[in-house]
Structures are given as C-alpha cells and as structure tokens.
Motif scaffolding. Structure first.
Motif, mmCIF file in Angstrom:
data_model
loop_
_atom_site.group_PDB
_atom_site.id
_atom_site.type_symbol
_atom_site.label_atom_id
_atom_site.label_comp_id
_atom_site.label_asym_id
_atom_site.label_seq_id
_atom_site.Cartn_x
_atom_site.Cartn_y
_atom_site.Cartn_z
ATOM 1 N N ALA A 121 18.655 9.170 59.654
ATOM 2 C CA ALA A 121 18.404 10.612 59.665
ATOM 3 C C ALA A 121 17.488 11.025 58.528
ATOM 4 N N ALA A 122 17.606 10.366 57.374
ATOM 5 C CA ALA A 122 16.769 10.721 56.228
ATOM 6 C C ALA A 122 15.291 10.469 56.539
ATOM 7 N N TYR A 123 15.009 9.371 57.246
ATOM 8 C CA TYR A 123 13.624 9.060 57.598
ATOM 9 C C TYR A 123 13.158 9.902 58.784
ATOM 10 N N MET A 124 14.023 10.050 59.774
ATOM 11 C CA MET A 124 13.630 10.833 60.947
ATOM 12 C C MET A 124 13.437 12.302 60.598
ATOM 13 N N ALA A 125 14.192 12.804 59.614
ATOM 14 C CA ALA A 125 14.038 14.200 59.216
ATOM 15 C C ALA A 125 12.618 14.469 58.720
ATOM 16 N N GLU A 126 12.079 13.560 57.927
ATOM 17 C CA GLU A 126 10.712 13.748 57.434
ATOM 18 C C GLU A 126 9.692 13.616 58.561
ATOM 19 N N THR A 127 9.948 12.711 59.505
ATOM 20 C CA THR A 127 9.055 12.577 60.649
ATOM 21 C C THR A 127 9.076 13.839 61.502
ATOM 22 N N ILE A 128 10.274 14.353 61.768
ATOM 23 C CA ILE A 128 10.402 15.571 62.579
ATOM 24 C C ILE A 128 9.797 16.766 61.852
ATOM 25 N N ARG A 129 10.031 16.843 60.540
ATOM 26 C CA ARG A 129 9.460 17.939 59.764
ATOM 27 C C ARG A 129 7.939 17.924 59.844
ATOM 28 N N ALA A 130 7.344 16.749 59.737
ATOM 29 C CA ALA A 130 5.887 16.644 59.838
ATOM 30 C C ALA A 130 5.412 17.025 61.241
ATOM 31 N N GLY A 131 6.184 16.643 62.266
ATOM 32 C CA GLY A 131 5.817 17.004 63.623
ATOM 33 C C GLY A 131 5.888 18.499 63.861
ATOM 34 N N LEU A 132 6.914 19.148 63.319
ATOM 35 C CA LEU A 132 7.033 20.598 63.467
ATOM 36 C C LEU A 132 5.869 21.321 62.800
ATOM 37 N N GLN A 133 5.467 20.821 61.637
ATOM 38 C CA GLN A 133 4.356 21.447 60.926
ATOM 39 C C GLN A 133 3.014 21.154 61.591
ATOM 40 N N ALA A 134 2.972 20.098 62.428
ATOM 41 C CA ALA A 134 1.709 19.754 63.102
ATOM 42 C C ALA A 134 1.441 20.642 64.305
ATOM 43 N N VAL A 135 2.451 21.340 64.805
ATOM 44 C CA VAL A 135 2.248 22.254 65.930
ATOM 45 C C VAL A 135 1.439 23.462 65.442
ATOM 46 N N PRO A 136 0.362 23.810 66.107
ATOM 47 C CA PRO A 136 -0.474 24.942 65.656
ATOM 48 C C PRO A 136 0.338 26.227 65.503
ATOM 49 N N LYS A 137 0.093 26.933 64.428
ATOM 50 C CA LYS A 137 0.823 28.179 64.187
ATOM 51 C C LYS A 137 0.533 29.227 65.251
ATOM 52 N N GLY A 138 -0.619 29.119 65.899
ATOM 53 C CA GLY A 138 -0.959 30.062 66.948
ATOM 54 C C GLY A 138 0.032 30.035 68.099
ATOM 55 N N GLN A 139 0.685 28.871 68.314
ATOM 56 C CA GLN A 139 1.695 28.778 69.367
ATOM 57 C C GLN A 139 2.867 29.696 69.056
ATOM 58 N N GLU A 146 2.820 32.303 66.972
ATOM 59 C CA GLU A 146 2.355 33.695 66.979
ATOM 60 C C GLU A 146 2.259 34.229 68.399
ATOM 61 N N ALA A 147 1.810 33.380 69.334
ATOM 62 C CA ALA A 147 1.713 33.807 70.724
ATOM 63 C C ALA A 147 3.096 34.080 71.304
ATOM 64 N N ALA A 148 4.063 33.208 70.958
ATOM 65 C CA ALA A 148 5.434 33.395 71.446
ATOM 66 C C ALA A 148 6.036 34.678 70.878
ATOM 67 N N ARG A 149 5.787 34.932 69.608
ATOM 68 C CA ARG A 149 6.333 36.142 68.984
ATOM 69 C C ARG A 149 5.703 37.393 69.594
ATOM 70 N N SER A 150 4.433 37.302 69.964
ATOM 71 C CA SER A 150 3.766 38.460 70.572
ATOM 72 C C SER A 150 4.330 38.782 71.948
ATOM 73 N N LEU A 151 4.980 37.774 72.576
ATOM 74 C CA LEU A 151 5.619 37.983 73.873
ATOM 75 C C LEU A 151 7.048 38.486 73.735
ATOM 76 N N GLY A 152 7.463 38.724 72.494
ATOM 77 C CA GLY A 152 8.795 39.263 72.260
ATOM 78 C C GLY A 152 9.864 38.242 71.963
ATOM 79 N N MET A 153 9.493 36.962 71.809
ATOM 80 C CA MET A 153 10.486 35.935 71.484
ATOM 81 C C MET A 153 10.915 36.056 70.032
ATOM 82 N N SER A 154 12.181 35.750 69.768
ATOM 83 C CA SER A 154 12.645 35.669 68.390
ATOM 84 C C SER A 154 12.134 34.367 67.774
ATOM 85 N N SER A 155 12.179 34.274 66.456
ATOM 86 C CA SER A 155 11.691 33.060 65.787
ATOM 87 C C SER A 155 12.518 31.847 66.191
ATOM 88 N N GLY A 156 13.845 32.047 66.365
ATOM 89 C CA GLY A 156 14.703 30.933 66.767
ATOM 90 C C GLY A 156 14.380 30.442 68.161
#
Length: 265
Positions: A140-158, A160-170
């Motif tokens: 989990a310690a290693y996968m957490a860093e891999t997953i964290r990097a993957g989450l940060q690799a997703v464009p922020k525009g995705q 922002e677009a979801a939030r503009s459609l009324g989605m909550s951050s969660g």
C-alpha cells in the motif's frame, strides 16, 4: 591509414563475439555435466514434487499475492486521497505511513504482525491474515504513491468541467478522476503485483502446515530432504509461470496507454 570509427567498432564487436564463443566452448568441454545435472536437474526429485508444487505451493502463492494486492490497493487508494487532501492531519498521517513502510524491510513487517501483535495485544493472526496485512501493508505504501501520481496526472480541466456540470468534488473524484487515473497507472500497478508475488516468499518464516506452503517454503522443505538444488530450480520456474505473463501484460498495457509515465517520488 587510420581506421574509421565504424570499422573499429565492428572489429571490437567481432572480438567480443570471439571471446564469448571461447568461453562457451571452455564451459562446454570442461564442465562436469553429469554432476551439474545431479545438482540442478535431478529428474527423480523434480518428479516427486508434482503435483503438490502446482496444486498446493503455486496455488497458495497466487492466493497470498491476490489477498495482499487487494488489501494494498484499497489501502493505497485511501492513503493517496489522504495525501492529496486539504486537511493537514490526513496528509501527515499518510506521509508518515508511506515513508515508514517504504523504509522498513517487508520481513520485519511479517515478524511484527505475526510475533509482535500477540505479545502486545494478546491476539494471534492466522497465517492467511498475516500475509494479507503484511504484504498489503507494505504494498500500500508503494501503490499509494503510484495512485497519487496517477490522480495528479489527470488534467485539471476534467475536474473543472465536472464541477461546471454541478458535480460535487467528491463525485467528480469518484466518477471522473479515479477511473482515468487507474487507466494511466495500470502498468506500474502490474509491476507492483509482480513484486508482491516475490515478496510472498517471506511467509516461510511463519509456522505453516504443509497444505499452507507457498513456493519458497515448499522448495526449502523439499531441499532439506534431498542432496540437490532441483527443488529451488522448480520453485523458481513456478514463479516465472506467474511473473512472466504479468510482465508481458504490463508492457501491453503500457503500449495501450500510449507509454504515458507517472512521476512517483
């Protein structure tokens, strides 16, 4: 007349080939192949290991690895989200956990859970639970860093677009970011699965019944009753049955995702 660099490199390559051929011929003529066969390829000992090496040892190795990976993936996702949280204590807890378990040998984690927990809390985990907690806790310690990097690799525009459609951050994280992140990190997660497969061999330090043996423990026990390293060779080949397809799968997934890399610090 001076020799060109290309010609010099060609002669050097031919010289290397010649040296390699000489070494191979020396080994072929000077080695005691009968003794090598008895020491590493004893067919009688190899035959005595079947079918238990497959039906017991290989099966248990797959089970232990799957349990550790499932637990580690779930915990790693939680830790990754905690590390990206805006709540300070969540980030501190995740950071301490990740740094601790990335810095401590997995063998000590096995010993701590199987022998330390009963002393401290008067409770004994069965071997299956110990393997799941130890392998998953370290993974989990290693996968957490891999997953964290993957989450940060997703464009922020995705997001922002979801939030503009009324989605909550969660909801945007669950439905938009996490699925895309997992498509990016599938190759490194497959590599982590290979590492956990090999780390499952650390269960040999636990007191196990024969039907609980994994490949390394099975090979060690057979080795103690035979004058040959054939049991270790057979166990190694069984590990390759698991790890080679996973390695090919990792490379295939990397090509499917366009070879996109994630930065894991």
């Amino acid at each position: 007349m001076a020799m060109s660099k290309r010609k010099r490199a060609e002669y050097i390559r031919y010289a290397q080939y010649g040296i390699l051929i000489v070494v191979v011929l020396l080994v072929a003529f000077l080695a005691d192949w009968g003794q090598i066969r008895r020491a590493f390829f004893n067919t009688d000992i190899a035959a005595s290991m079947f079918p238990n090496v497959i039906t017991v040892a290989l099966k248990n190795t797959i089970i232990y690895t799957a349990l550790g990976f499932a637990f580690g993936l779930a915990l790693g996702l939680v830790l990754a989200l905690m590390k990206l949280s805006t709540v300070g204590p969540y980030r501190w807890i995740a950071t301490v956990y990740i740094e601790f378990f990335r810095g401590v040998p997995a063998l000590l984690v096995f010993i701590g859970i199987y022998y330390g927990v009963p002393i401290a809390f008067q409770m004994q985990f069965p071997p299956l639970t110990t393997v799941m907690l130890a392998l998953g806790g370290v993974g989990a310690a290693y996968m957490a860093e891999t997953i964290r990097a993957g989450l940060q690799a997703v464009p922020k525009g995705q997001v922002e677009a979801a939030r503009s459609l009324g989605m909550s951050s969660g909801r945007a994280m669950i439905t938009i970011v996490i699925p895309q992140a997992f498509r990016i990190i599938l190759p490194p997660l497959t590599n982590e699965l290979i590492l956990l497969t090999k780390d499952s061999s650390l269960i040999y330090i636990l007191g196990l019944f024969r039907e609980q043996y994994e490949l390394t423990k099975f090979g060690r026990e057979t080795l103690s009753r035979s004058p040959s390293l054939t049991p270790i060779l057979i166990a190694g080949l069984c590990y390759l049955i698991i790890t080679l397809p996973l390695g090919y799968l990792s490379r295939y997934l990397e090509k499917r995702t366009g070879g996109k890399k994630v930065s894991v610090v």
